[in-house]
Design an enzyme around this catalytic site. Structure first.
Site, PDB file in Angstrom:
ATOM      1  N   ASN A 102      21.384   6.190   6.922  1.00 34.90           N
ATOM      2  CA  ASN A 102      20.649   5.097   7.555  1.00 34.90           C
ATOM      3  C   ASN A 102      19.387   5.618   8.231  1.00 34.90           C
ATOM      4  OD1 ASN A 102      22.759   3.528   6.731  1.00 34.90           O
ATOM      5  ND2 ASN A 102      23.808   3.560   8.697  1.00 34.90           N
ATOM      6  N   ASP A 104      17.808   3.672  10.576  1.00 31.24           N
ATOM      7  CA  ASP A 104      17.554   2.778  11.700  1.00 31.24           C
ATOM      8  C   ASP A 104      17.695   3.424  13.078  1.00 31.24           C
ATOM      9  OD1 ASP A 104      20.398   2.844  12.108  1.00 31.24           O
ATOM     10  OD2 ASP A 104      20.589   1.326  10.551  1.00 31.24           O
ATOM     11  N   HIS A 119      17.841  10.619   5.132  1.00 23.66           N
ATOM     12  CA  HIS A 119      16.740   9.826   4.576  1.00 23.66           C
ATOM     13  C   HIS A 119      15.626   9.602   5.608  1.00 23.66           C
ATOM     14  CE1 HIS A 119      19.573   8.019   1.305  1.00 23.66           C
ATOM     15  NE2 HIS A 119      19.212   9.259   1.041  1.00 23.66           N
ATOM     16  N   CYS A 127       0.922   9.715  11.720  1.00 20.56           N
ATOM     17  CA  CYS A 127      -0.392   9.561  11.106  1.00 20.56           C
ATOM     18  C   CYS A 127      -0.477  10.571   9.963  1.00 20.56           C
ATOM     19  CB  CYS A 127      -1.482   9.824  12.128  1.00 20.56           C
ATOM     20  SG  CYS A 127      -3.109   9.952  11.349  1.00 20.56           S
ATOM     21  N   CYS A 130      -3.863  13.090  11.028  1.00 18.50           N
ATOM     22  CA  CYS A 130      -3.856  14.060  12.137  1.00 18.50           C
ATOM     23  C   CYS A 130      -2.434  14.371  12.622  1.00 18.50           C
ATOM     24  CB  CYS A 130      -4.704  13.560  13.298  1.00 18.50           C
ATOM     25  SG  CYS A 130      -3.952  12.240  14.270  1.00 18.50           S
ATOM     26  N   GLY A 187      31.331   3.143   5.470  1.00 16.96           N
ATOM     27  CA  GLY A 187      30.312   2.142   5.148  1.00 16.96           C
ATOM     28  C   GLY A 187      29.340   2.582   4.075  1.00 16.96           C
ATOM     29  N   THR A 188      29.811   3.369   3.163  1.00 13.64           N
ATOM     30  CA  THR A 188      28.956   3.799   2.058  1.00 13.64           C
ATOM     31  C   THR A 188      29.796   4.095   0.825  1.00 13.64           C
ATOM     32  OG1 THR A 188      27.407   5.491   1.261  1.00 13.64           O
ATOM     33  CG2 THR A 188      29.021   6.199   2.902  1.00 13.64           C
ATOM     34  N   SER A 189      29.258   3.753  -0.317  1.00 11.74           N
ATOM     35  CA  SER A 189      29.946   4.134  -1.546  1.00 11.74           C
ATOM     36  C   SER A 189      29.426   5.490  -2.015  1.00 11.74           C
ATOM     37  CB  SER A 189      29.731   3.080  -2.623  1.00 11.74           C
ATOM     38  OG  SER A 189      28.363   2.804  -2.747  1.00 11.74           O
ATOM     39  N   ASN A 213      35.925   1.671   4.357  1.00 12.74           N
ATOM     40  CA  ASN A 213      35.071   0.759   3.596  1.00 12.74           C
ATOM     41  C   ASN A 213      35.836  -0.531   3.361  1.00 12.74           C
ATOM     42  OD1 ASN A 213      32.511   1.865   2.959  1.00 12.74           O
ATOM     43  ND2 ASN A 213      33.389   3.169   1.357  1.00 12.74           N
TER      44      ASN A 213
HETATM   45 ZN   LIG Z   1      -4.414  10.232  13.295  1.00  7.78          ZN
END
Ligand SMILES: [Zn+2]
Length: 249
Positions: A102, A104, A119, A127, A130, A187-189, A213
């Site tokens: 996840n 989040d 992930h 940015c 920079c 909560g994942t396959s 699950n």
């Molecule tokens: Zn920048």
């Protein structure tokens, strides 16, 4: 309390070194729709267009048009009972880390200290020019938003399609899988690389696998808890507490 939870709690207390591998199912109860599920984001928006690094480089507004709200509303998403239970298990010394697919950041919000985000995370926005870092929900206005210092395009620190996984996170996740004695797959396959390889790795090195699950994804696991993560994990915490106090007295 059924004996299944008693057995899993006993296993976790005895074996120690438990690691959790979590996926979208854990965050679903926080109102975050899973990408691949029915009605998920990728049903409406082709990820090859909206979430590929190649397209992002050409036209970052596509990505920001579907993700901008989520990033700006970041504070409104709260961890649920599953995240909180995992943080509690870490505090109790039962769980050594959470490896998550996840992006989040809810495990960290819930208080988990050792979180490996394979992930990446949407919490951090960099940015591209920079490298100045912004922390969600604090990003400049605009689709896409531009860096206040240099005018460069901003990109969340998440892995888009066509991008490499963060090598440190990947290495840490593999290490955790190698040395754990119990892996909770929640909560994942785990059918997407690299998550798919981790339970396999743990299994090969003698770990027991516990699957949480609603729909069973791993036919050959040692234990299967067929409930929502937000229901199953607090039950497990209660049971571990109960058994720990027995063993102390
Ligand atoms: Zn920048």
């Amino acid at each position: 309390m059924d004996t299944l939870y008693e057995d899993v709690a006993k296993l976790m207390i005895e074996r120690k070194r438990c690691v959790a591998l979590t996926g979208a199912g854990v965050s679903a109860e926080s109102g975050i729709s899973t990408f691949r599920s029915r009605g998920g984001l990728w049903e409406k928006y082709d990820p090859a267009v909206y979430a590929s690094i190649e397209v992002f480089r050409r036209d970052p507004s596509k990505y920001w048009s579907i993700r901008g709200d989520f990033i700006r509303d970041y504070d409104s998403y709260q961890p649920n009972n599953a995240h909180l239970a995992l943080a509690e298990l870490e505090k109790m010394g039962i769980l050594q880390s959470v490896v998550t697919q996840n992006i989040d950041g809810l495990h960290t919000k819930a208080g988990s200290k050792r979180v490996i985000e394979v992930h990446g995370t949407i919490r951090e926005i960099n940015c591209l020019k920079c490298r100045k870092q912004y922390i969600a929900p604090h990003v400049p206005e605009g689709t896409p938003p531009y860096c206040e210092s240099c005018g460069g395009v901003l990109k969340p620190n998440t892995v888009l399609f066509g991008e490499q996984l963060p090598p440190d996170a990947l290495m840490n996740a593999q290490n955790e899988s190698l040395i754990c004695n119990v892996m909770l797959v929640i909560g994942t396959s785990a059918n997407v690389y690299p998550a798919a390889a981790l339970p396999e790795l743990a299994l090969q090195h003698g770990a027991a696998i516990v699957e949480v699950n609603i729909e069973r994804a791993f036919p050959s696991v040692d234990y299967y808890l067929g409930e929502k993560a937000g229901t199953a994990l607090p039950k497990l915490v209660d049971e571990i507490r109960k058994q720990s106090s027995y063993s102390i007295s």
